[in-house]
Design an enzyme around this catalytic site. Structure first.
Site, mmCIF file in Angstrom:
data_model
loop_
_atom_site.group_PDB
_atom_site.id
_atom_site.type_symbol
_atom_site.label_atom_id
_atom_site.label_comp_id
_atom_site.label_asym_id
_atom_site.label_seq_id
_atom_site.Cartn_x
_atom_site.Cartn_y
_atom_site.Cartn_z
ATOM 1 N N GLU A 86 -2.632 -1.782 -3.238
ATOM 2 C CA GLU A 86 -3.710 -1.224 -2.419
ATOM 3 C C GLU A 86 -3.577 0.293 -2.370
ATOM 4 O OE1 GLU A 86 -4.973 -1.470 2.338
ATOM 5 O OE2 GLU A 86 -3.727 -3.039 1.435
ATOM 6 N N HIS A 145 -6.830 -7.370 7.990
ATOM 7 C CA HIS A 145 -6.577 -6.414 9.060
ATOM 8 C C HIS A 145 -6.596 -7.121 10.415
ATOM 9 C CE1 HIS A 145 -5.722 -2.108 8.981
ATOM 10 N NE2 HIS A 145 -5.951 -2.156 10.275
ATOM 11 N N HIS A 202 0.858 -1.186 0.000
ATOM 12 C CA HIS A 202 0.000 0.000 0.000
ATOM 13 C C HIS A 202 0.892 1.232 0.000
ATOM 14 C CE1 HIS A 202 -3.650 2.274 1.928
ATOM 15 N NE2 HIS A 202 -3.084 2.943 0.943
#
Length: 252
Positions: free
Chosen positions: A78, A200, A46
Site C-alpha cells: 500500500e 479501516h 504500508h
C-alpha cells in the site's frame, strides 16, 4: 486452511511497537507468518518514506518469506505511487498494490482519491503495475460516484475507506447511515465491473453487519483493530476471531 479467507492482516502497528526500541522484536515477519499460518489470506504493509513503522527491509523480508515458505498467500503493498514506491513494487512484485493518496506526513490513510486531480497519475501507475503482473486497487471514499472513476483509471478493484463506519462504534444510528454509504459504493463498484475490498477501523464487532450487507467483499484489510484484539487474544486466536466475524468456518 480448508476454506479460503478474505482477511489480510496489516502489520504496520507491529512495526510501530518494534521501532520504539533499537531491537529486532517484535518481529514483523514472524508475526506475519503466525497470522498466515493461522488462516489469514495475506499480509498488508504500508511503508512510508520516513519508515516510521514498516521499513523497506520488512517488505523485502515478507516478500521473500511468501515466495520461499508460504506459497499461495498474498502480499498487498500500500502506498502513494511516487517513483520510490513504484520501484519497491517493481522489486517485490506483490500480489496486489493499493494506491492511496497519502501525504507522507499523514498518520494513517484517511480519505480516498480525488480523481479530478489525479486521474493521469493513477492511469500511469496502474498501467505500470499491471505490466509487472500486479493486481491493482484504489482507495476510495464511501461515495457511489467513485467506483466508475476508479474503473476509468484502469483499476481492477477498489478498497472502500470504512473509517467513517468504524468511527460510529458508540452511535448505532450513525453507524447505520455510514454502513448504507459503504453498501451503495460497493454496489456501484459491482456495476462498474470492479471487485470490492474494504479497510479501516474494522473490528470483530462491526464486521458481521458489513458482511451481511456486502457478502461479495473480496478482501478486508485490518491492522489497528486486529492488533488491539491480538494484544488480548494473541495473533493466532485473533485470526480465528476475525474470520468468524467474516462468516468463515473456523474453530474459536
Amino acid at each position: 486452511m480448508k476454506t479460503p479467507s478474505r482477511l489480510s492482516v496489516n502489520v504496520n502497528a507491529v512495526a510501530v511497537l518494534r521501532n520504539r526500541r533499537d531491537v529486532p522484536w517484535p518481529s514483523v515477519t514472524h508475526l506475519a507468518a503466525l497470522a498466515l499460518n493461522a488462516g489469514a489470506k495475506g499480509i498488508t504493509v504500508h511503508p512510508r518514506p520516513d519508515e516510521r513503522h514498516i521499513r523497506r527491509t520488512d517488505v523485502e523480508d515478507i516478500s521473500k518469506m511468501l515466495r520461499e515458505e508460504l506459497h499461495g498467500k498474498e502480499l498487498c503493498l500500500e502506498g502513494y505511487p511516487d517513483e520510490r514506491f513504484m520501484e519497491l513494487v517493481e522489486q517485490t512484485r506483490p500480489t496486489q498494490v493499493l494506491f492511496v493518496p497519502d501525504d507522507p506526513s499523514q498518520q494513517t490513510s484517511d480519505h480516498g482519491w480525488d480523481f479530478s486531480e489525479n486521474m493521469d497519475l493513477l492511469k500511469e501507475a496502474i498501467s505500470t503495475a499491471k505490466s509487472w503482473g500486479v493486481r491493482t486497487s484504489l482507495f476510495v471514499d464511501p461515495e457511489p460516484s467513485q467506483p466508475a472513476l476508479a474503473a476509468e483509471a484502469g483499476a481492477e478493484r477498489i478498497e472502500i475507506y470504512t473509517g467513517p463506519y468504524g468511527a460510529c462504534h458508540s452511535d448505532k444510528e450513525a453507524e447505520k447511515i455510514e454502513l448504507e454509504k459503504v453498501v451503495a459504493t460497493a454496489e456501484a463498484a459491482r456495476a462498474a465491473g470492479l471487485l470490492v475490498n474494504a479497510g479501516h477501523d474494522l473490528t470483530v464487532e462491526n464486521l458481521p453487519a458489513l458482511i451481511e450487507r456486502v457478502p461479495y467483499i473480496s478482501e478486508v484489510s485490518i491492522g489497528h483493530g486486529f492488533t488491539a484484539d491480538a494484544l488480548e487474544h494473541g495473533f493466532t486466536q485473533s485470526v480465528r476471531r476475525f474470520r468468524h466475524a467474516l462468516g468463515e468456518p473456523t474453530e474459536l
